[in-house]
Design a protein around this motif. Structure first.
Motif, mmCIF file in Angstrom:
data_model
loop_
_atom_site.group_PDB
_atom_site.id
_atom_site.type_symbol
_atom_site.label_atom_id
_atom_site.label_comp_id
_atom_site.label_asym_id
_atom_site.label_seq_id
_atom_site.Cartn_x
_atom_site.Cartn_y
_atom_site.Cartn_z
ATOM 1 N N PRO A 112 -15.094 -15.510 10.116
ATOM 2 C CA PRO A 112 -14.902 -15.439 8.659
ATOM 3 C C PRO A 112 -14.333 -16.792 8.132
ATOM 4 N N ASP A 113 -13.469 -17.378 8.993
ATOM 5 C CA ASP A 113 -13.146 -18.848 8.586
ATOM 6 C C ASP A 113 -14.202 -19.703 8.561
ATOM 7 N N ALA A 114 -15.084 -19.736 9.782
ATOM 8 C CA ALA A 114 -15.876 -20.672 9.867
ATOM 9 C C ALA A 114 -17.076 -20.612 8.705
ATOM 10 N N GLN A 115 -17.254 -19.352 8.569
ATOM 11 C CA GLN A 115 -18.377 -18.959 7.372
ATOM 12 C C GLN A 115 -17.929 -19.487 6.067
ATOM 13 N N LEU A 116 -16.523 -18.971 5.845
ATOM 14 C CA LEU A 116 -16.133 -19.879 4.656
ATOM 15 C C LEU A 116 -16.283 -21.280 4.433
ATOM 16 N N TYR A 117 -15.731 -21.920 5.420
ATOM 17 C CA TYR A 117 -15.880 -23.517 5.304
ATOM 18 C C TYR A 117 -17.642 -23.799 5.139
ATOM 19 N N PHE A 118 -18.227 -23.216 5.943
ATOM 20 C CA PHE A 118 -19.789 -23.755 6.196
ATOM 21 C C PHE A 118 -20.426 -23.434 4.860
ATOM 22 N N ARG A 119 -20.053 -22.263 4.185
ATOM 23 C CA ARG A 119 -20.661 -22.036 2.749
ATOM 24 C C ARG A 119 -20.339 -22.968 1.944
ATOM 25 N N GLN A 120 -19.056 -23.432 2.075
ATOM 26 C CA GLN A 120 -18.582 -24.539 0.904
ATOM 27 C C GLN A 120 -19.383 -25.869 1.268
ATOM 28 N N LEU A 121 -19.366 -26.131 2.564
ATOM 29 C CA LEU A 121 -20.152 -27.340 3.133
ATOM 30 C C LEU A 121 -21.598 -27.278 2.621
ATOM 31 N N VAL A 122 -22.232 -26.276 2.772
ATOM 32 C CA VAL A 122 -23.538 -26.113 2.369
ATOM 33 C C VAL A 122 -23.830 -26.136 0.725
ATOM 34 N N GLU A 123 -22.644 -25.559 0.174
ATOM 35 C CA GLU A 123 -22.943 -25.733 -1.274
ATOM 36 C C GLU A 123 -22.897 -27.115 -1.786
ATOM 37 N N GLY A 124 -21.633 -27.871 -0.985
ATOM 38 C CA GLY A 124 -21.708 -29.234 -1.506
ATOM 39 C C GLY A 124 -22.737 -29.962 -1.253
ATOM 40 N N PRO A 255 -35.661 -30.111 16.357
ATOM 41 C CA PRO A 255 -35.857 -31.564 16.263
ATOM 42 C C PRO A 255 -37.151 -31.632 15.455
ATOM 43 N N ASN A 256 -37.859 -30.694 15.374
ATOM 44 C CA ASN A 256 -39.252 -30.563 14.418
ATOM 45 C C ASN A 256 -38.602 -30.465 12.995
ATOM 46 N N VAL A 257 -38.793 -31.750 12.145
ATOM 47 C CA VAL A 257 -38.080 -31.708 10.935
ATOM 48 C C VAL A 257 -38.965 -30.905 10.034
ATOM 49 N N GLU A 258 -40.122 -30.510 10.199
ATOM 50 C CA GLU A 258 -41.060 -29.857 9.267
ATOM 51 C C GLU A 258 -40.526 -28.215 9.528
ATOM 52 N N LYS A 259 -40.188 -27.922 10.554
ATOM 53 C CA LYS A 259 -39.746 -26.616 10.860
ATOM 54 C C LYS A 259 -38.128 -26.120 10.607
ATOM 55 N N ARG A 260 -37.638 -27.451 10.562
ATOM 56 C CA ARG A 260 -36.156 -27.240 10.417
ATOM 57 C C ARG A 260 -35.701 -26.426 9.015
ATOM 58 N N ALA A 261 -34.776 -25.559 8.979
ATOM 59 C CA ALA A 261 -34.471 -24.723 7.987
ATOM 60 C C ALA A 261 -33.769 -25.677 6.597
ATOM 61 N N SER A 262 -34.387 -25.197 5.448
ATOM 62 C CA SER A 262 -33.833 -25.832 4.286
ATOM 63 C C SER A 262 -32.688 -25.332 3.696
ATOM 64 N N ILE A 263 -31.883 -26.020 2.806
ATOM 65 C CA ILE A 263 -30.713 -25.265 2.358
ATOM 66 C C ILE A 263 -30.907 -23.754 1.878
ATOM 67 N N GLU A 264 -31.931 -23.615 1.102
ATOM 68 C CA GLU A 264 -32.008 -22.483 0.633
ATOM 69 C C GLU A 264 -32.173 -21.429 1.677
ATOM 70 N N GLN A 265 -32.946 -21.682 2.844
ATOM 71 C CA GLN A 265 -33.232 -20.857 3.908
ATOM 72 C C GLN A 265 -31.846 -20.417 4.637
ATOM 73 N N ILE A 266 -31.050 -21.570 4.580
ATOM 74 C CA ILE A 266 -29.525 -21.246 5.460
ATOM 75 C C ILE A 266 -28.761 -20.344 4.340
ATOM 76 N N GLN A 267 -28.824 -20.315 3.125
ATOM 77 C CA GLN A 267 -28.057 -19.726 2.143
ATOM 78 C C GLN A 267 -28.582 -18.282 2.151
ATOM 79 N N ASN A 268 -29.768 -18.043 2.501
ATOM 80 C CA ASN A 268 -30.682 -16.745 2.556
ATOM 81 C C ASN A 268 -30.273 -16.092 4.116
ATOM 82 N N HIS A 269 -29.808 -16.758 4.848
ATOM 83 C CA HIS A 269 -29.633 -16.153 6.270
ATOM 84 C C HIS A 269 -28.895 -15.048 6.293
ATOM 85 N N VAL A 270 -28.834 -13.974 7.264
ATOM 86 C CA VAL A 270 -27.974 -12.832 7.300
ATOM 87 C C VAL A 270 -26.836 -13.334 7.713
ATOM 88 N N TRP A 271 -26.488 -14.214 8.581
ATOM 89 C CA TRP A 271 -25.174 -14.694 8.926
ATOM 90 C C TRP A 271 -24.233 -15.203 7.647
#
Length: 486
Positions: A112-124, A255-271
């Motif tokens: 829960p703590d890791a998620q809290l901080y990671f969410r804020q990092l991604v938002e920034g 490593p494949n930049v074209e397949k790497r998740a975007s910020i929007e995809q990260i924010q929509n991930h279930v974790w």
């Protein structure tokens, strides 16, 4: 001669006192200054251009980028001022300390703590990228917390603008911190700004969840990185991370930049969206790591041999608009415009300036309560001289450690971490109303490694640790800080 601890706060300018050195850098120091009347706290970065003339362009570019930014997850830039060759940058003070201090070495932190901080990092990061700004040195040492646990991205010394007036450019400067940089950054080719920052955020998430870094650098010659590419995720740190979080990391650390998740995809991930209970463990209790699949890892082929370990600390020059000045609070006017600065800058030890920046204001706290929160400190049962004697004796008996001790109660400790990278930190004494606090502060190197070495030293000093007063946060019960000055 008896070790000195200091007797009073030192005046910076009229009405403002130096309370604590927050960090040191290649070109100067970062200090906490507090207004005597209002108790407002500000972090001030001090650069002496007569000693470091090469810093002039770097500082100008950092200011040009940082002054554009205003977001709850970005350390606020208040302004800057030049007095002859002395350059001052005034920043928000984050009293909650450094994010790395919340990471337990080899353990990490609860999900829960890791998620809290990671969410804020991604938002920034989403905010930065929307403005066309890339940070290029995302790591826990550059992520601070305020007293409400709000994450603040700091240190824009390597930042640059990659999109201006709708036109985007690729970057080619190899800069950052090797364990956190994306593989394309060290490939000596041009790279896209946004995916490179996203990769670094993924490495931060590994550190939050596992308490260690996944590799020394993302290069095919590195065994840990090779194991990740070959889907060997039964080993540490992956074995400490549950499958839901791992599925997100599989999408980020591609490593494949074209397949790497975007910020929007990260924010929509279930974790990212899941609501965790506070008692959720880091480790998955229902799915054995040995049963993990790598079908969706989608790793690209190994990088080519075209590679150099030399990382640049410079950034491309951008000649765009510097943006409008921020409206400063009236109480800051003396710092920004009218006051006369008298405190000389002392030589630093080739350390990144804003690694240790902290920030936020309060209006009713005592000076002591303005001290940055830090887990790397403890009250001792011994007097000042004996404390220093005990510490230096311990260091003498620890292979690979060297130290320098000055008469102001400060010990500079130098060693190497597990990656054989230099690690420098300082221990100094604080007089806490008849109690002595032994306080450790990172100067150079990885924050998690620093905390690992601190814990090793603390264990060897168990005999003098006052277990009845286990100070890890500033205590409101003591009246005023008695700080050594550097």
């Amino acid at each position: 001669m008896a070790t000195q601890i200091g007797t009073e706060a030192e005046e910076f300018v009229e009405g403002w006192d130096f309370i604590q050195t927050l960090g040191e850098g290649a070109y100067g120091e970062v200090k906490l200054v507090v207004n005597r009347m209002t108790q407002e706290a500000v972090a001030v970065k001090i650069i002496d251009l007569s000693k470091y003339p090469a810093a002039k362009n770097d500082i100008r570019k950092e200011i040009a980028v940082h002054r554009l930014l205003k977001h709850k997850n970005i350390i606020q830039f208040f302004g800057n001022r030049v007095e002859g060759k002395l350059h001052y940058i005034f920043l928000e003070y984050a009293a909650g300390g450094e994010l790395f201090d919340r990471i337990e070495p080899d353990i990490g932190m609860p999900q829960p703590d890791a998620q809290l901080y990671f969410r804020q990092l991604v938002e920034g990061m989403a905010y930065l990228h929307k403005l066309g700004v890339t940070h290029r040195d995302v790591k826990p040492e550059n992520l601070l917390l305020d007293t409400d646990d709000t994450l603040k991205i700091t240190d824009f010394g390597l930042a640059t603008v990659f999109r201006y007036q709708g036109k985007e450019r690729q970057l080619n400067k190899r800069c950052g911190t090797l364990p956190y940089v994306a593989p394309e950054v060290i490939s000596a080719k041009e790279y896209k700004a946004e995916p490179a920052d996203i990769w670094s955020c993924g490495v931060v998430l590994v550190a939050l969840l596992a308490g260690e870094l996944p590799w020394d650098q993302p290069h095919y010659d590195n065994k840990e990185y090779y194991d990740w590419k070959e889907c060997n995720i039964t080993l540490t740190p992956w074995s400490k991370i549950n499958n839901l979080a791992l599925s997100l990391l599989r999408k980020i650390l591609l490593p494949n930049v074209e397949k790497r998740a975007s910020i929007e995809q990260i924010q929509n991930h279930v974790w990212f969206t899941k609501k965790f209970n506070k008692d959720v463990s880091n480790l998955s209790s229902t799915i054995a790591t040995s049963k993990r699949k790598c079908s969706n890892l989608n790793l690209s082929p190994s990088p080519t041999k075209e590679y150099s370990t030399g990382m640049s600390a410079s950034q491309p020059l951008w000649h765009g608009s510097a943006g409008a000045d921020i409206d400063h609070k009236p109480v800051l006017e003396g710092l920004l415009h009218g006051a006369c600065f008298s405190q000389p800058v002392h030589k630093a030890d080739d350390i990144l300036i804003s690694t240790q920046m902290h920030g936020t204001q309060g209006n009713s706290q005592t000076l002591l309560q303005k001290l940055v929160k830090r887990m790397t400190r403890f009250i001792v049962t011994t007097a000042a001289d004996e404390t220093i004697d005990r510490l230096t004796t311990v260091l003498k008996d620890m292979p690979g450690y060297s130290y320098k001790h000055n008469s102001l109660g400060e010990v500079t400790i130098t060693t190497r971490d597990r990656r054989n990278v230099p690690l420098v930190f300082k221990a100094h004494l604080l007089d806490m109303n008849s109690n002595i606090l032994l306080d450790f502060r990172l100067s150079k190197g990885d924050g998690i490694e620093f905390k690992r070495h601190f814990l090793k030293i603390k264990r060897k000093l168990t005999a003098i640790v006052n277990v009845k007063a286990p100070i890890t946060w500033p205590s409101p019960a003591v009246s005023s800080p008695m700080l050594s000055t550097t």
